[in-house]
Scaffold this motif. Sequence first.
Motif, PDB file in Angstrom:
ATOM      1  N   VAL A 174       1.075  -1.248  -0.280  1.00 37.22           N
ATOM      2  CA  VAL A 174       0.230  -0.346  -0.177  1.00 37.22           C
ATOM      3  C   VAL A 174       0.889   0.824  -0.103  1.00 37.22           C
ATOM      4  O   VAL A 174       0.705   2.161  -1.309  1.00 37.22           O
ATOM      5  CB  VAL A 174      -1.510   0.182   1.422  1.00 37.22           C
ATOM      6  CG1 VAL A 174      -1.255   1.650   1.603  1.00 37.22           C
ATOM      7  CG2 VAL A 174      -1.838  -1.201   0.957  1.00 37.22           C
ATOM      8  N   ARG A 175       2.060   0.530   0.709  1.00 35.81           N
ATOM      9  CA  ARG A 175       2.941   2.417   0.746  1.00 35.81           C
ATOM     10  C   ARG A 175       3.885   3.116  -0.322  1.00 35.81           C
ATOM     11  O   ARG A 175       3.584   3.802  -1.072  1.00 35.81           O
ATOM     12  CB  ARG A 175       3.994   2.253   1.805  1.00 35.81           C
ATOM     13  CG  ARG A 175       3.273   2.191   3.497  1.00 35.81           C
ATOM     14  CD  ARG A 175       4.300   2.302   4.463  1.00 35.81           C
ATOM     15  NE  ARG A 175       4.114   2.367   5.264  1.00 35.81           N
ATOM     16  CZ  ARG A 175       5.271   2.156   6.795  1.00 35.81           C
ATOM     17  NH1 ARG A 175       6.449   2.416   6.536  1.00 35.81           N
ATOM     18  NH2 ARG A 175       4.585   2.062   7.800  1.00 35.81           N
TER      19      ARG A 175
ATOM     20  N   ASP B  37       1.912   7.056  -7.007  1.00 36.28           N
ATOM     21  CA  ASP B  37       0.711   7.393  -7.185  1.00 36.28           C
ATOM     22  C   ASP B  37       1.007   9.154  -6.819  1.00 36.28           C
ATOM     23  O   ASP B  37       1.399   9.885  -7.703  1.00 36.28           O
ATOM     24  CB  ASP B  37      -0.804   7.280  -6.164  1.00 36.28           C
ATOM     25  CG  ASP B  37      -1.061   5.456  -6.912  1.00 36.28           C
ATOM     26  OD1 ASP B  37      -0.995   5.585  -8.138  1.00 36.28           O
ATOM     27  OD2 ASP B  37      -2.543   5.343  -6.422  1.00 36.28           O
ATOM     28  N   GLY B  38       1.443   9.269  -5.946  1.00 36.59           N
ATOM     29  CA  GLY B  38       2.047  10.589  -5.538  1.00 36.59           C
ATOM     30  C   GLY B  38       3.146  11.293  -6.525  1.00 36.59           C
ATOM     31  O   GLY B  38       3.478  11.976  -7.124  1.00 36.59           O
TER      32      GLY B  38
ATOM     33  N   ARG C 155       2.063   1.729  -3.790  1.00 37.31           N
ATOM     34  CA  ARG C 155       1.624   2.874  -4.329  1.00 37.31           C
ATOM     35  C   ARG C 155       0.769   3.277  -4.086  1.00 37.31           C
ATOM     36  O   ARG C 155       0.954   4.506  -4.888  1.00 37.31           O
ATOM     37  CB  ARG C 155       0.193   1.694  -4.268  1.00 37.31           C
ATOM     38  CG  ARG C 155      -1.413   1.935  -5.135  1.00 37.31           C
ATOM     39  CD  ARG C 155      -0.636   1.508  -6.629  1.00 37.31           C
ATOM     40  NE  ARG C 155      -1.044   2.135  -7.349  1.00 37.31           N
ATOM     41  CZ  ARG C 155      -1.032   1.717  -9.026  1.00 37.31           C
ATOM     42  NH1 ARG C 155      -0.678   1.267  -9.168  1.00 37.31           N
ATOM     43  NH2 ARG C 155      -2.527   2.300  -9.669  1.00 37.31           N
ATOM     44  N   GLU C 156       1.076   4.417  -3.330  1.00 37.61           N
ATOM     45  CA  GLU C 156       1.161   5.793  -2.776  1.00 37.61           C
ATOM     46  C   GLU C 156       2.003   6.639  -3.041  1.00 37.61           C
ATOM     47  O   GLU C 156       1.737   7.487  -3.441  1.00 37.61           O
ATOM     48  CB  GLU C 156       0.739   5.774  -1.161  1.00 37.61           C
ATOM     49  CG  GLU C 156      -0.474   5.022  -0.992  1.00 37.61           C
ATOM     50  CD  GLU C 156      -0.462   5.290   0.851  1.00 37.61           C
ATOM     51  OE1 GLU C 156       0.074   5.341   1.854  1.00 37.61           O
ATOM     52  OE2 GLU C 156      -1.800   5.114   1.573  1.00 37.61           O
ATOM     53  N   THR C 157       3.115   5.710  -2.984  1.00 39.35           N
ATOM     54  CA  THR C 157       4.696   6.788  -3.185  1.00 39.35           C
ATOM     55  C   THR C 157       4.598   6.753  -5.560  1.00 39.35           C
ATOM     56  O   THR C 157       4.665   7.557  -5.256  1.00 39.35           O
ATOM     57  CB  THR C 157       5.236   6.092  -2.876  1.00 39.35           C
ATOM     58  OG1 THR C 157       5.740   5.994  -1.470  1.00 39.35           O
ATOM     59  CG2 THR C 157       7.271   6.806  -3.392  1.00 39.35           C
TER      60      THR C 157
END
Length: 166
Positions: free
Chosen positions: A72-73, A79-80, A75-77
């Motif tokens: 999840v981290r 996308d960011g 993926r968030e990175t």
Amino acid sequence: MPLTDDLRRTLSSSTPLYVAAGTADLAAQKLRELPATFDRLRAEAPERLPKLRERAQHAALQGVGIALEYAVRARETYDGLAERGKTVVERRRAEGAPADGTDVTVERAEQPPFTEPEARKPAQEPVTEPVTEPVAEEPAPKPRTARTAKKTAPRKGAPKKMPPKD
């Protein structure tokens, strides 16, 4: 001669011999206790097995949880960084074309919503159009003269295959 005196004292000291004898005696004592330890562990095994199984399952679940958290981290990175890149590209477009005449266009395809990790495949972004940049013309290579020409050995072909021996 202090060096000779130190050497004599070291060689005549019996402390290293005592250390070796003490180590051998301790090892022999532990080896004598080993059969009793095996019997004790064998007797306790049926009682300890469910606890060990529970600990193993708990550790496996923790590992899965941690792996999912990192996914999840990540993926968030990702996308960011994609959003940041999009902002940079839009800002460059708003400033106008660069002075050297290069124009780069990058588009991102829509991705499906997040699914379970087992069913998810790695994201592959389609290439919407090739990125082209002007190529600077390089000077033509100098023609080889008789002096600068290299002699090359003839190339050998692939080795012939031998039939298998019976």
